[in-house]
Design a protein around this motif. Structure first.
Motif, PDB file in Angstrom:
ATOM      1  N   LEU B  53       0.827  -1.205   0.000  1.00  0.00           N
ATOM      2  CA  LEU B  53       0.000   0.000   0.000  1.00  0.00           C
ATOM      3  C   LEU B  53       0.865   1.261   0.000  1.00  0.00           C
ATOM      4  CD1 LEU B  53      -3.081  -0.068   0.068  1.00  0.00           C
ATOM      5  CD2 LEU B  53      -2.975   0.645   2.444  1.00  0.00           C
ATOM      6  N   MET B 100      -5.263   8.614   1.596  1.00  0.00           N
ATOM      7  CA  MET B 100      -4.809   7.476   2.391  1.00  0.00           C
ATOM      8  C   MET B 100      -5.242   7.633   3.837  1.00  0.00           C
ATOM      9  SD  MET B 100      -1.179   5.605   2.314  1.00  0.00           S
ATOM     10  CE  MET B 100      -0.809   4.169   3.316  1.00  0.00           C
ATOM     11  N   LEU B 178      -6.756   4.653  -0.164  1.00  0.00           N
ATOM     12  CA  LEU B 178      -6.020   3.529   0.384  1.00  0.00           C
ATOM     13  C   LEU B 178      -6.260   3.486   1.896  1.00  0.00           C
ATOM     14  CD1 LEU B 178      -2.601   4.310  -1.376  1.00  0.00           C
ATOM     15  CD2 LEU B 178      -4.573   3.086  -2.309  1.00  0.00           C
ATOM     16  N   ASP B 180      -4.980   1.454   5.373  1.00  0.00           N
ATOM     17  CA  ASP B 180      -4.093   0.462   5.966  1.00  0.00           C
ATOM     18  C   ASP B 180      -4.600   0.077   7.351  1.00  0.00           C
ATOM     19  OD1 ASP B 180      -2.107  -1.269   6.618  1.00  0.00           O
ATOM     20  OD2 ASP B 180      -0.467   0.187   6.544  1.00  0.00           O
ATOM     21  N   ILE B 209      -8.697   0.565  -1.918  1.00  0.00           N
ATOM     22  CA  ILE B 209      -7.817  -0.569  -1.639  1.00  0.00           C
ATOM     23  C   ILE B 209      -7.672  -0.628  -0.126  1.00  0.00           C
ATOM     24  CG2 ILE B 209      -5.591  -1.658  -2.070  1.00  0.00           C
ATOM     25  CD1 ILE B 209      -5.245   0.077  -4.503  1.00  0.00           C
TER      26      ILE B 209
END
Ligand code: ATP
Ligand code: MG
Lengths: 219, 266
Positions: B53, B100, B178, B180, B209
């Motif tokens: 990522l 992100m 993104l 995480d 993602i």
């Protein structure tokens, strides 16, 4: 017993000394903050030469006594043809010396921030300068204010050393007055009191700034 | 989800590898993420999910292969034989549509929730303070935090902080986001509110993602699930294929461990 009657006629001269001390301290501190910030940025940069250079800079100005630095620049530089008037020399010497400490104080502040804050800033598109100015510096200032206030106080006291290159600031004036009046006790006591008041003012100012910043955000 | 597969992919990873020193942590990774696709990355700890990522965000430099964001090469100039890093400006340009969200939120503690959301609107998008605040309030409302706009991160729960972080990302109107492990740092009872916001985003067509250990989320929301093991993609498929179909033994084991850990009733 102590006799302060000679103090009154000496007040105007004393006042000039105080003004010189304040002027020198403020100029040197400003210079120290500016150079310290630049040095700290260089110290934390990716460039190896820059990092080494700033490390050398810091260890020189921290490692050599201010008194020796003053003597070197005032008495030795003219020998190799560089003429150095007393006041600018004093400001630069005290300022550079202080900037070395300020570099290290700020470095501690920058390094205590989590690297994640910078990454989230990068990901919303802030550029390097904006990250330093708007994300890091405000936090670093808050974290380092107590240490910076300390540094300012040390600087005011260190300014007494510049009397050796003939600048008539508070300590030098006091020396002169004490000698000409044969009253060391009264005059040095007065000088002690003035330094104490100056530094207490800085200290109170610092606490006020600290409180103001902290009241506007909570960490 | 209605995928427009004829569109060009938003993120394309080609034969990408990543080394840390001499250890290779990603090997020949190939991925394509289409507009509005939700891709979940799963895999054991240390398998390289975060690294993948972070390479897609170019927070880490990948060692070989290519990554394209909306058709533009990420991070490197490839015109010459020797690959060179692009300038920061070019990099930021390619990344401009990417948001992100981090496991640790990474909010800026000296700014309010609203300040966190509007900072880049003012500095990067050059909106006026008023326009930015208006937009910031609207986005905070969207993630359910209208009442918390003027709170500082330290005054918010973990779930609220993560929703502010999502709002901050959303404010820049990214075309791909993104995540995480966005819920891994949260108390269990706060996980739901963050997942709900992400589900809403997916429903609105956001391309995402998501690195996650929440298999339920992957099963319900993902279009594609990617199983990463020791830096390699071992299997890629629909949730149904991944969770119910034939699978390699490593994935079998990984899912079995997950079930064992989460089972509380036989
Ligand atoms: N900065 C680094 N330097 C060296 N090795 C690293 C670095 N970051 C990660 N690694 C290594 O790369 C491998 C993959 O790490 P990564 O963090 O991507 O795993 P992960 O799948 O996200 O794991 P987790 O589920 O625990 O978050 C690990 O073996 C890790 O030790
Ligand atoms: Mg990880």
């Amino acid at each position: 017993m102590l006799d302060f009657s000679t103090l009154l006629p000496a007040l105007p001269v004393l006042w000039e000394g105080v003004q010189m001390t304040v002027l020198l301290s403020i100029s040197a501190l400003t210079l120290g903050l500016i150079i310290g910030t630049i040095m700290c940025t260089a110290r934390l940069s990716n460039s190896t030469p820059l990092r080494i250079l700033t490390k050398l800079y810091v260890s020189f100005f921290r490692g050599v006594p201010l008194l020796v630095q003053l003597m070197l620049s005032y008495y030795c530089l003219p020998l190799i043809g560089i003429n150095t008037p007393a006041l600018p020399t004093a400001i630069v010497c005290v300022g550079l010396c202080s900037s070395a400490y300020i570099t290290e104080i700020l470095r501690g502040g920058f390094q205590s921030l989590s690297p994640g804050q910078k990454e989230s800033a990068i990901m919303v598109g802030l550029n390097r300068l904006q990250i330093v100015a708007f994300i890091e510096l405000p936090q670093v200032i808050r974290l380092t204010i107590p240490a910076l206030i300390n540094e300012a106080i040390i600087l005011v006291k260190a300014s007494s050393l510049i009397s050796v290159i003939g600048i008539v600031e508070l300590t030098r004036v006091t020396q002169n007055l004490a000698a000409s009046n044969f009253q060391p006790f009264e005059f040095y006591l007065t000088a002690a009191l003035v330094y104490f008041i100056l530094n207490s003012t800085i200290s109170v100012l610092g606490l006020w700034v600290e409180r103001r910043i902290n009241s506007r955000s909570i960490v | 989800m209605n995928k427009q597969t004829q569109d060009s992919p938003i993120v394309e990873v080609q034969k990408m590898s990543k080394n840390f020193g001499t250890t290779q942590v990603l090997k020949n990774v190939d991925l394509k993420v289409q507009p509005s696709e939700v891709m979940c990355l799963i895999g054991p700890s240390g398998s390289g999910k975060s690294t993948l990522l972070r390479c897609i965000a170019f927070l880490e430099q990948y060692s070989s292969g290519n990554i394209y964001i909306e058709g533009e090469m990420l991070g490197y100039n490839d015109d010459t034989d020797i690959r060179k890093l692009t300038s920061t400006n070019e990099l930021n340009h390619v990344r401009r549509n990417m948001g992100m969200v981090f496991q640790q939120f990474n909010l800026w503690p000296h700014m309010t929730a609203l300040g966190n959301v509007t900072e880049a609107l003012v500095r990067v998008k050059k909106l006026s303070r008023r326009e930015a605040d208006e937009k910031g309030h609207a986005i905070l409302k969207k993630v359910g935090l209208a009442e918390r706009a003027l709170h500082y991160p330290a005054q918010l729960s973990g779930g609220q902080q993560q929703r502010v972080a999502i709002a901050r990302s959303l404010a820049m109107e990214p075309s791909v986001m993104l995540f995480d492990e966005p819920t891994s740092a949260l108390d269990p009872e706060l996980v739901g509110e963050v997942l709900q916001v992400m589900k809403d985003l997916a429903k609105d067509g956001m391309t995402m993602i998501v690195v996650t250990h929440e298999m339920g989320f992957a099963a319900q929301v993902a279009d594609t699930v990617v199983f990463l093991d020791q830096g390699e993609i071992l299997m890629k498929g629909s949730p149904k294929e991944i969770f119910q179909g034939e699978k390699p033994p490593r994935l079998e084991q990984f899912l079995k461990n997950y079930m064992d850990r989460n089972a509380f009733w036989e």
